[in-house]
Design a protein around this motif. Structure first.
Motif, mmCIF file in Angstrom:
data_model
loop_
_atom_site.group_PDB
_atom_site.id
_atom_site.type_symbol
_atom_site.label_atom_id
_atom_site.label_comp_id
_atom_site.label_asym_id
_atom_site.label_seq_id
_atom_site.Cartn_x
_atom_site.Cartn_y
_atom_site.Cartn_z
ATOM 1 N N ASP A 205 8.236 10.069 3.927
ATOM 2 C CA ASP A 205 9.397 10.465 3.272
ATOM 3 C C ASP A 205 9.223 9.455 1.959
ATOM 4 O OD1 ASP A 205 11.986 11.511 2.572
ATOM 5 O OD2 ASP A 205 13.079 10.961 4.475
ATOM 6 N N ILE A 206 9.934 8.329 1.880
ATOM 7 C CA ILE A 206 10.185 7.423 0.685
ATOM 8 C C ILE A 206 10.189 5.972 1.032
ATOM 9 C CG2 ILE A 206 12.391 7.921 0.112
ATOM 10 C CD1 ILE A 206 11.426 7.742 -3.023
ATOM 11 N N LEU A 207 9.856 4.964 0.490
ATOM 12 C CA LEU A 207 10.045 3.705 0.909
ATOM 13 C C LEU A 207 10.231 2.842 -0.671
ATOM 14 C CD1 LEU A 207 7.202 2.372 3.032
ATOM 15 C CD2 LEU A 207 9.770 2.545 3.670
ATOM 16 N N PRO A 208 11.175 1.932 -0.797
ATOM 17 C CA PRO A 208 11.627 1.383 -2.001
ATOM 18 C C PRO A 208 10.432 0.832 -2.740
ATOM 19 C CG PRO A 208 12.805 0.607 -0.191
ATOM 20 C CD PRO A 208 11.730 1.324 0.526
ATOM 21 N N GLY A 209 10.474 0.969 -3.925
ATOM 22 C CA GLY A 209 9.275 0.479 -5.048
ATOM 23 C C GLY A 209 8.266 1.259 -5.021
ATOM 24 N N LEU A 210 8.113 2.510 -4.134
ATOM 25 C CA LEU A 210 6.887 3.303 -4.177
ATOM 26 C C LEU A 210 6.976 4.763 -4.520
ATOM 27 C CD1 LEU A 210 5.252 1.927 -0.712
ATOM 28 C CD2 LEU A 210 4.816 1.015 -3.104
ATOM 29 N N ILE A 211 6.185 5.337 -5.205
ATOM 30 C CA ILE A 211 6.193 6.438 -5.565
ATOM 31 C C ILE A 211 5.152 7.360 -5.157
ATOM 32 C CG2 ILE A 211 8.073 6.534 -7.600
ATOM 33 C CD1 ILE A 211 5.638 6.308 -9.557
ATOM 34 N N ASP A 212 4.091 6.576 -4.607
ATOM 35 C CA ASP A 212 2.825 7.295 -4.030
ATOM 36 C C ASP A 212 2.782 6.469 -2.544
ATOM 37 O OD1 ASP A 212 1.840 8.956 -5.705
ATOM 38 O OD2 ASP A 212 0.898 7.543 -6.968
ATOM 39 N N ALA A 213 2.392 7.155 -1.710
ATOM 40 C CA ALA A 213 2.439 6.457 -0.190
ATOM 41 C C ALA A 213 1.044 5.685 -0.208
ATOM 42 C CB ALA A 213 2.568 7.575 0.604
ATOM 43 N N ASP A 214 1.142 4.658 -1.087
ATOM 44 C CA ASP A 214 -0.111 3.590 -0.821
ATOM 45 C C ASP A 214 0.127 3.014 0.537
ATOM 46 O OD1 ASP A 214 -1.018 0.786 -1.022
ATOM 47 O OD2 ASP A 214 -1.472 1.448 -3.050
ATOM 48 N N VAL A 215 -1.125 3.222 1.103
ATOM 49 C CA VAL A 215 -1.172 2.873 2.639
ATOM 50 C C VAL A 215 -1.017 1.436 2.916
ATOM 51 C CG1 VAL A 215 -3.103 2.856 4.702
ATOM 52 C CG2 VAL A 215 -3.184 4.860 2.828
ATOM 53 N N LEU A 216 -1.767 0.575 2.296
ATOM 54 C CA LEU A 216 -1.626 -0.889 2.515
ATOM 55 C C LEU A 216 -0.369 -1.348 1.985
ATOM 56 C CD1 LEU A 216 -5.265 -2.045 1.989
ATOM 57 C CD2 LEU A 216 -4.191 -1.138 3.961
ATOM 58 N N GLN A 217 0.415 -0.945 1.005
ATOM 59 C CA GLN A 217 1.942 -1.305 0.729
ATOM 60 C C GLN A 217 2.872 -0.868 1.972
ATOM 61 O OE1 GLN A 217 2.917 -3.214 -1.526
ATOM 62 N NE2 GLN A 217 1.536 -3.198 -3.363
ATOM 63 N N SER A 218 2.732 0.411 2.377
ATOM 64 C CA SER A 218 3.453 1.141 3.324
ATOM 65 C C SER A 218 3.303 0.295 4.740
ATOM 66 C CB SER A 218 3.116 2.628 3.587
ATOM 67 O OG SER A 218 3.213 3.293 2.224
ATOM 68 N N VAL A 219 2.100 -0.115 5.130
ATOM 69 C CA VAL A 219 2.092 -0.955 6.293
ATOM 70 C C VAL A 219 2.749 -2.151 6.319
ATOM 71 C CG1 VAL A 219 0.012 0.127 6.805
ATOM 72 C CG2 VAL A 219 0.063 -2.157 5.898
ATOM 73 N N GLN A 220 3.305 -2.717 4.955
ATOM 74 C CA GLN A 220 4.159 -4.033 5.089
ATOM 75 C C GLN A 220 5.507 -3.705 5.225
ATOM 76 O OE1 GLN A 220 2.944 -6.395 1.722
ATOM 77 N NE2 GLN A 220 1.140 -5.237 1.342
ATOM 78 N N SER A 767 12.210 -19.943 -1.602
ATOM 79 C CA SER A 767 12.040 -18.607 -1.013
ATOM 80 C C SER A 767 11.825 -17.427 -2.029
ATOM 81 C CB SER A 767 13.328 -18.222 -0.292
ATOM 82 O OG SER A 767 13.739 -19.202 0.574
ATOM 83 N N TYR A 768 11.142 -16.503 -1.255
ATOM 84 C CA TYR A 768 10.700 -15.190 -2.101
ATOM 85 C C TYR A 768 11.666 -14.316 -2.121
ATOM 86 C CZ TYR A 768 7.845 -11.089 -3.477
ATOM 87 O OH TYR A 768 7.424 -10.110 -3.777
ATOM 88 N N PHE A 769 12.322 -13.711 -3.068
ATOM 89 C CA PHE A 769 13.123 -12.495 -3.147
ATOM 90 C C PHE A 769 12.817 -11.397 -4.112
ATOM 91 C CE2 PHE A 769 17.232 -10.819 -4.552
ATOM 92 C CZ PHE A 769 17.677 -10.122 -3.586
ATOM 93 N N ARG A 770 12.858 -10.197 -3.530
ATOM 94 C CA ARG A 770 12.652 -9.151 -4.640
ATOM 95 C C ARG A 770 13.443 -7.826 -4.216
ATOM 96 N NH1 ARG A 770 7.688 -7.425 -2.822
ATOM 97 N NH2 ARG A 770 8.221 -5.498 -2.043
ATOM 98 N N VAL A 771 13.749 -7.217 -5.193
ATOM 99 C CA VAL A 771 14.652 -5.868 -4.833
ATOM 100 C C VAL A 771 13.846 -4.864 -5.642
ATOM 101 C CG1 VAL A 771 16.936 -4.492 -5.433
ATOM 102 C CG2 VAL A 771 16.848 -6.906 -5.027
ATOM 103 N N ASP A 772 13.594 -3.511 -4.857
ATOM 104 C CA ASP A 772 12.933 -2.562 -5.544
ATOM 105 C C ASP A 772 13.794 -1.120 -5.276
ATOM 106 O OD1 ASP A 772 10.652 -4.362 -5.737
ATOM 107 O OD2 ASP A 772 10.256 -4.010 -3.723
ATOM 108 N N VAL A 773 13.611 -0.505 -6.139
ATOM 109 C CA VAL A 773 14.000 0.777 -6.076
ATOM 110 C C VAL A 773 13.116 1.977 -6.587
ATOM 111 C CG1 VAL A 773 14.884 1.031 -8.481
ATOM 112 C CG2 VAL A 773 16.163 2.384 -6.890
ATOM 113 N N SER A 774 13.092 3.327 -5.868
ATOM 114 C CA SER A 774 12.221 4.595 -6.410
ATOM 115 C C SER A 774 12.918 5.871 -5.968
ATOM 116 C CB SER A 774 10.866 4.335 -5.283
ATOM 117 O OG SER A 774 11.148 4.372 -3.900
#
Length: 835
Positions: A205-220, A767-774
């Protein structure tokens, strides 16, 4: 007699005129048949229900009887058979279409997207397993295929004429495990009955911050998996270091995982079919990867027609082609190329700034300037399938990935400008051959061979000291695996196999001033035997996989026995428990030197175990999980313990007083992974939480135990997605506690011209903090072309996250250096898909 002749002539004229009028519009077939009977003195026999409702155009008046019959057969799809006494019998033609329902033999559920092919036509089954296909004759052979199931061949004559056939496909005993928790996080992500996770890229489907299904980004997206420095080349599975992950592409072990030196993965998502992620309970057929396994696979099914796509985003250009060669062969090709040679986009500049923020790349002194920067990356992937017969299948895969960074160091010496080039390249070339033989419904065998080559080359110029430092890290690995699967019955299966692996690693250090050269090349050969017994209860409520792997390393005369276990059980309809356990080992690791190594951009070099100062790494892991799933609501939790022994300080990325220490130790991790997900008709949200207590113990470090360099105590991810028709939108945030680091002693920072540090890893970063949208929108441009347009915003709040801190001495003072994560980064994409 003359009167009769005149009458016939008159009727012919009238009929001719009538036909000319009727030819302008369609009329009922019985009326045309009456005229034909009069004109040609014939008689038609038929069942009135077959023809009374048919409207057809009238035949041209000057046609003879044979031509009229041929015309009517074409227009009506009826059969005209001439009998005795000029009687013509009309009947229905045999059906030219057949239909059926394709179901899973194990559970009777419909199989969607199964392919059905004959010599001339092809189609796929819908969500109900239903299909319809045209045939030319009843001797046509239909080939029915679906991923994870044995191929079936049926003649058209075996189909019933009055209703649709029900066709049961048997599962391929070498297929991925059965999915028992679908849409684990979002559509296309599932959990199998072996406790592993599967991402189906075709349904993703879709994950935040990704417009391609980058494999190693998706597993995170999975709890317990993150990258402590935000790169795909440094993924940490349950607190392990990146070199403890086994990454496979079509069964090939890969030693390079990222472009942009780790910011995006080298695996083109267009050619990836599914990804299997294993945190524990690994199959005995896998070796290496003491922390986890990420197996990336292309499609293993022949395509029914040629298709392709071209696209771009603000980082690269890409293309894909799935070419049908014949009914028995197809080839997939995918390629990507960076945009740097054509245009420097804002997104590309953000990525470039991220990888080159290290002081080694930036100006070392005010007198040195870096110029003529050149950056490039590309990858090329290929997969060829050939179905030798219904029982024999051949697959060939190939991948080539490349990274390059070049720049000139310039300065003025004795009123003369001097310049030296620094250069860094990474290159992976790998290929595999896979042959499957299905002997019968109980037995199949597989032969796998791969060759994986990796090379990292760096030339680091020090213009002030007039020095050139060259480094190389080169790997050549070959593997041969043979195994067979035997199905005793519906509940019991056995897997037996053998694997041989030869790994050669070469490291070169070459300095021209003063002259120094060190070349070390080592080879290890491993023989492995493995066996696995799988039990599935008749009601599919209980699954047990027990396996054992035996590895023998002849160079060290080393014997390693590694048991593996996965157990799942469903109860009370909506609950399930899982118990996973494994012993694993690996012979390769990475050393990390942060001072002047590989330009400060890519600092890791692979090395082989020598069974002494670099021992074989071993791990033991056990976990217990419980899941609740009902009405699109899921709660999943898993408690685990992992012990990794014989790690070295060099492989753990120390940047403090232990940076150059060579010591052997252990790593102990206790943790919890938790996920809550709820889905509605168009909306889906999830929240995951991970707790970790990650400790080191090293022989030569007195403050044992102490926090690991990858100890992230708390990590929280919240995500949501909205899908409506052809529009997809996703918003999410990531938060985790800061990683440990070591500060100098305040007021006494320098002792003996060295940084005087506090106890190891006694402080933590913020602490680490990040907000993403796609967002992604699909549109049908034409019948043959579909457009897919996307946009994403990474770190939309522009949070400046410090991901690493270390200290150096310069002119008698301690200098603190901070490395920051990727800032606000927009991206857009467009893809044109040819169907």
């Amino acid at each position: 007699m003359r009167s009769k002749t005149r009458l016939v002539l008159f009727l012919c004229i009238i009929l001719s005129h009538t036909w000319q009028v009727m030819a302008q519009e369609k009329v009922l077939l019985p009326e045309i048949l009456k005229m034909v009977e009069i004109k040609f003195d014939v008689q038609f026999n038929y069942a009135s229900e077959n023809i009374n409702h048919l409207l057809v155009p009238s035949p041209i008046p000057n046609l003879n009887l044979e031509e009229v019959i041929e015309f009517l057969e074409k227009e009506t799809n009826l059969k005209f058979i001439e009998s005795e006494n000029r009687i013509i019998i009309i009947s229905k033609k045999p059906d030219t279409h057949i239909c059926g329902y394709i179901l899973n033999k194990e559970d009777g559920l419909p199989i969607e997207q199964a392919t059905i092919q004959n010599k001339n036509f092809g189609t796929v089954s819908n969500k109900n397993g239903y299909f319809e296909i045209e045939i030319r004759n009843h001797e046509d052979l239909l080939i029915i295929r679906s991923l994870g199931f044995n191929t079936m061949n049926l003649k058209a004559s075996e189909f019933q004429k009055t209703k649709c056939n029900i066709i049961f496909l048997e599962q391929n005993v070498h297929s991925l495990s059965e999915v028992y928790l679908t849409n684990y996080i979002t559509n296309g992500i599932s959990k199998t009955n072996l406790g592993s996770y599967e991402i189906d890229i075709t349904k993703f489907d879709i994950l935040p911050g990704l417009i391609d299904a980058d494999v190693l980004q998706s597993v995170q997206a999975f709890p317990g998996i993150l990258s402590i420095d935000e790169t795909v080349s440094n993924i940490n599975i349950r607190g392990g270091s990146n070199d403890q992950n086994l990454i496979l592409w079509d069964g090939i072990k890969m030693y390079q995982s990222g472009h942009f030196f780790g910011l995006i993965s080298i695996y083109n998502p267009q050619i990836v079919k599914n990804v299997l992620v294993i945190k524990n309970g690994t199959s005995a057929s896998f070796t290496d990867g003491v922390s986890g396994t990420i197996s990336i696979n292309s499609n293993k099914e022949l395509n029914t027609k040629t298709k392709g796509s071209i696209g771009f985003n603000l980082i690269d250009l890409n293309g894909y082609l799935d070419l049908k060669i014949s009914n028995k062969s197809s080839i997939e090709i995918a390629a990507r190329k960076s945009l740097y040679d054509f245009i420097k986009t804002p997104t590309f500049n953000r990525y470039f700034e991220r990888i080159t923020q290290d002081p080694e790349f930036e100006n070392n002194t005010t007198n040195i300037v870096n110029k003529n920067e050149d950056f490039d990356f590309y990858d090329f992937s290929l997969r060829w399938l050939y179905e030798i017969s219904s029982k024999d299948k051949l697959s060939v895969s190939f991948i080539n990935a490349y990274n390059k960074l070049v720049f000139d160091e310039n300065t003025i010496v004795d009123n003369r400008e001097r310049s030296k080039e620094s250069k860094l390249t990474q290159n992976s070339i790998a290929g595999s051959l896979l042959y499957n033989r299905f002997w019968n419904e109980k037995l199949n065998t597989t032969f796998e061979f791969y060759e994986s080559d990796y090379k990292l080359q760096a030339t680091n110029a020090n213009i002030i000291e007039d020095q050139r430092f060259q480094q190389e890290n080169q790997i050549s690995e070959s593997s041969l695996k043979v195994f067979g699967n035997y199905k005793f019955n519906k509940s019991l299966k056995l897997n037996l196999g053998y694997q041989f692996v030869e790994t050669e690693i070469t490291n070169l250090d070459d300095v021209d001033n003063p002259i120094y050269r060190l070349l070390v090349s080592e080879v290890l050969r491993t023989n492995g035997l493995f066996s696995e017994l799988a039990y599935n209860s008749s009601n599919n409520q209980t699954q047990i996989n027990f396996g054992i792997r035996y590895n023998y390393i002849n160079k060290f005369n080393k014997n390693l026995l590694e048991p593996r276990l996965s157990f799942t059980h469903k109860f009370w309809n909506n609950f399930s428990i899982e118990v996973l356990a494994e012993f694993k080992s690996q012979n390769t690791s990475q050393i990390i030197n942060l001072q002047n190594d590989f330009l400060g951009v890519e600092k890791r070099r692979w090395q082989l175990s020598n069974n002494n100062s670099i021992p074989i790494i071993k791990s033991k892991q056990a976990s217990f999980g419980i899941n609740y799933s009902k009405n699109n609501f899921l709660i999943s939790s898993e408690f685990y313990y992992k012990h990794i022994s014989d790690i070295t300080t060099q492989s753990q990325g120390f940047v403090d007083q232990h940076q150059y220490v060579k010591s052997i130790g252990d790593n102990n991790v206790f943790g919890l992974d938790f996920l809550l997900r709820k889905s509605f008709t168009n909306y889906n949200f999830w929240i995951s939480y991970s707790f970790m207590d990650n400790k080191y113990s090293f022989n030569s470090i007195s403050t044992n135990p102490f926090p690991s360099n990858f100890d992230v105590t708390h990590a929280v991810t919240w995500g949501s997605s909205y899908t409506k028709n052809k529009f997809k939108f996703s918003l999410g945030l990531n938060w985790h506690s800061g990683k440990p680091y070591t500060k100098p002693v305040e007021g006494n920072e320098i002792v003996d011209n060295k940084v005087n540090y506090q106890p190891t890893n006694s402080s933590r970063l913020d602490s680490y903090f990040r907000v993403d949208v796609s967002a992604i929108y699909d549109i049908n441009i034409s019948k043959k072309v579909k457009g897919e347009f996307g946009a994403s915003l990474w770190n939309i709040l522009g949070t400046k996250n410090i991901i690493n801190t270390y200290y150096t001495i310069n002119n008698g003072s301690v200098i603190q250096t901070n490395e920051f994560s990727l800032g606000f980064t927009p991206n857009v994409s467009a893809r044109f898909i040819f169907k």
